[in-house]
Design a protein around this motif. Structure first.
Motif, PDB file in Angstrom:
ATOM      1  N   ALA A   1       0.831  -0.977   0.016  1.00 45.81           N
ATOM      2  CA  ALA A   1       0.007  -0.131   0.068  1.00 45.81           C
ATOM      3  C   ALA A   1       0.865   1.078   0.066  1.00 45.81           C
ATOM      4  O   ALA A   1       1.749   1.345   0.944  1.00 45.81           O
ATOM      5  CB  ALA A   1      -0.912   0.026   1.003  1.00 45.81           C
ATOM      6  N   PRO A   2       0.603   2.277  -1.005  1.00 41.14           N
ATOM      7  CA  PRO A   2       1.430   3.655  -1.187  1.00 41.14           C
ATOM      8  C   PRO A   2       1.423   4.105   0.406  1.00 41.14           C
ATOM      9  O   PRO A   2       0.466   4.329   0.997  1.00 41.14           O
ATOM     10  CB  PRO A   2       0.843   4.153  -2.212  1.00 41.14           C
ATOM     11  N   ASP A   3       2.756   4.565   0.828  1.00 43.67           N
ATOM     12  CA  ASP A   3       2.719   5.376   1.901  1.00 43.67           C
ATOM     13  C   ASP A   3       1.749   6.721   1.940  1.00 43.67           C
ATOM     14  O   ASP A   3       1.418   7.340   2.767  1.00 43.67           O
ATOM     15  CB  ASP A   3       3.958   5.697   2.512  1.00 43.67           C
TER      16      ASP A   3
ATOM     17  N   LEU B   1       1.480   3.653 -10.755  1.00 46.05           N
ATOM     18  CA  LEU B   1       0.526   4.352  -9.955  1.00 46.05           C
ATOM     19  C   LEU B   1       0.892   4.642  -8.477  1.00 46.05           C
ATOM     20  O   LEU B   1       0.653   6.062  -8.248  1.00 46.05           O
ATOM     21  CB  LEU B   1      -0.587   3.386  -9.562  1.00 46.05           C
ATOM     22  N   THR B   2       2.185   3.966  -7.987  1.00 44.38           N
ATOM     23  CA  THR B   2       2.413   4.421  -6.688  1.00 44.38           C
ATOM     24  C   THR B   2       3.262   5.762  -6.680  1.00 44.38           C
ATOM     25  O   THR B   2       3.241   6.615  -5.964  1.00 44.38           O
ATOM     26  CB  THR B   2       3.353   3.519  -6.013  1.00 44.38           C
ATOM     27  N   GLU B   3       3.984   5.662  -7.775  1.00 44.20           N
ATOM     28  CA  GLU B   3       4.884   7.167  -7.980  1.00 44.20           C
ATOM     29  C   GLU B   3       4.015   8.102  -8.438  1.00 44.20           C
ATOM     30  O   GLU B   3       4.093   9.457  -7.810  1.00 44.20           O
ATOM     31  CB  GLU B   3       5.645   6.832  -9.483  1.00 44.20           C
ATOM     32  N   LEU B   4       3.060   8.045  -9.187  1.00 46.29           N
ATOM     33  CA  LEU B   4       2.013   9.294  -9.494  1.00 46.29           C
ATOM     34  C   LEU B   4       1.163   9.669  -8.166  1.00 46.29           C
ATOM     35  O   LEU B   4       0.962  10.677  -7.892  1.00 46.29           O
ATOM     36  CB  LEU B   4       0.866   8.844 -10.605  1.00 46.29           C
ATOM     37  N   ALA B   5       1.006   8.586  -7.096  1.00 49.14           N
ATOM     38  CA  ALA B   5       0.216   8.872  -6.103  1.00 49.14           C
ATOM     39  C   ALA B   5       1.187   9.885  -5.165  1.00 49.14           C
ATOM     40  O   ALA B   5       0.605  10.926  -4.417  1.00 49.14           O
ATOM     41  CB  ALA B   5      -0.195   7.702  -5.417  1.00 49.14           C
ATOM     42  N   ALA B   6       2.511   9.249  -4.935  1.00 50.10           N
ATOM     43  CA  ALA B   6       3.532  10.047  -4.266  1.00 50.10           C
ATOM     44  C   ALA B   6       3.510  11.617  -4.607  1.00 50.10           C
ATOM     45  O   ALA B   6       3.989  12.408  -3.961  1.00 50.10           O
ATOM     46  CB  ALA B   6       4.915   9.118  -4.415  1.00 50.10           C
TER      47      ALA B   6
ATOM     48  N   ALA C   1      -2.864  13.306 -15.806  1.00 43.95           N
ATOM     49  CA  ALA C   1      -1.549  12.951 -15.545  1.00 43.95           C
ATOM     50  C   ALA C   1      -0.907  12.889 -16.947  1.00 43.95           C
ATOM     51  O   ALA C   1       0.516  12.998 -16.868  1.00 43.95           O
ATOM     52  CB  ALA C   1      -1.491  11.855 -14.388  1.00 43.95           C
ATOM     53  N   ALA C   2      -1.429  12.309 -17.852  1.00 41.66           N
ATOM     54  CA  ALA C   2      -0.727  11.896 -19.213  1.00 41.66           C
ATOM     55  C   ALA C   2      -0.785  13.117 -20.044  1.00 41.66           C
ATOM     56  O   ALA C   2      -0.044  12.934 -21.242  1.00 41.66           O
ATOM     57  CB  ALA C   2      -1.326  10.782 -19.589  1.00 41.66           C
TER      58      ALA C   2
END
Length: 325
Positions: free
Chosen positions: A101-103, A275-280, A155-156
């Protein structure tokens, strides 16, 4: 433990019952997870009705997407192994398919990151090859699936046109960042899209609705455009005229995200990393409109099925009744 059980098929509010049951026992290659949050998806509605392609044996616990905690304290995203779904205090899942799960996201947001956002990423990037500067049309843009596609499209670098049903959902779509919002209840969708695009149409259409929405899509898709068929939340499966696709020179792309789990599972992990990078970076953030306690799950599933919600409704077992926000 407490878990919602479906003993017969029908409307979720009528057939889901909260019961005291034994904790599920993991099978070979599975792990027991404490459910921290369980996102409600449209397949949960269809499974309760007995209308989904996957039909778990009765009785079963719905809930196909969770943020859970392993016995050693890791916070993970998982698709529970039915019939032991996520609308319960504990669920089981395949150990090999667990994702961190993303932090940057809380439990409810993390629970809502997986299916909808993976579907959006595969649909827009893997299938439609969306490029920066193109116009993306998203049907049901204020819903759980649509809101993910809107964020991923922005985002794209795409120009995003969102189609919604009603003024309240139009406000949500604007907050999500749609460049143009069209209310299908008060506007002519085809005319509005053509006006917004100078008559050219949309390069990519993301359609989780089907029915009339798909018909509109064929009328507004641009030359060499791509229509991504994601689902049929409207209840009507369209029958496309291939002669129309031929004379207008557009592509009809099907997307069954779950198939990647068996055909190319490495892509699911790659997608999760993206997705984790985009969320971060804050480029995406699941729109959680409601967090409801476990005893409110049946009503919440029914409202999702009736199209009376925006974004994602997430069941949080640790919330007390009346504490939903």
């Amino acid at each position: 433990m407490q878990a919602w059980q479906v003993h017969e098929n029908g409307e979720p509010s009528e057939v889901m019952r909260l019961e005291e049951v034994a904790r599920p026992t993991p099978g070979d290659g599975q792990v027991l997870l404490k459910v921290r949050a369980a996102n409600i998806n449209f397949p949960d509605v269809l499974m309760a009705k007995g209308q989904y392609q996957v039909r778990p044996p009765l009785p079963f616990t719905p809930g196909v997407e969770i943020c859970g905690e392993t016995e050693d304290g890791r916070r993970v995203i998982a698709n529970p192994a039915l019939p032991h779904g996520g609308f319960a205090e504990y669920a089981v899942a395949d150990a090999a398919a667990l994702l961190p799960a993303p932090d940057s996201l809380d439990d409810a947001e993390a629970a809502a990151l997986h299916i909808g956002y993976q579907t959006g990423w595969f649909g827009l990037h893997r299938r439609a090859r969306l490029e920066a500067g193109e116009t993306l049309l998203v049907h049901a843009a204020a819903g759980g699936v649509g809101s993910a596609a809107v964020q991923l499209g922005r985002a794209a670098g795409a120009r995003v046109v969102g189609v919604v049903g009603g003024a309240a959902k139009a406000a949500v779509a604007r907050e999500l960042g749609c460049d143009v919002v069209i209310d299908r209840t008060s506007e002519d969708v085809v005319a509005a899209v053509k006006e917004a695009t100078g008559g050219r149409g949309a390069d990519v259409v993301y359609d989780p609705v089907g029915g009339d929405a798909y018909t509109q899509s064929t009328k507004v898709v641009a030359f060499e455009g791509r229509i991504v068929v994601v689902g049929f939340a409207g209840g009507v499966i369209p029958h496309p005229g291939l002669n129309h696709a031929l004379v207008k020179n557009y592509s009809i792309l099907g997307l069954h995200w779950g198939l990647y789990a068996t055909k190319n599972p490495r892509l699911i992990l790659h997608c999760h990393e993206q997705l984790t990078e985009l969320a971060a970076k804050g480029a995406i953030k699941p729109l959680v409109s409601e967090r409801v306690p476990l005893d409110g799950a049946a009503d919440a599933v029914q409202r999702v099925g009736d199209g009376r919600t925006t974004g994602r409704v997430v069941v949080v077992p640790t919330l007390e009744n009346g504490a939903a926000a």
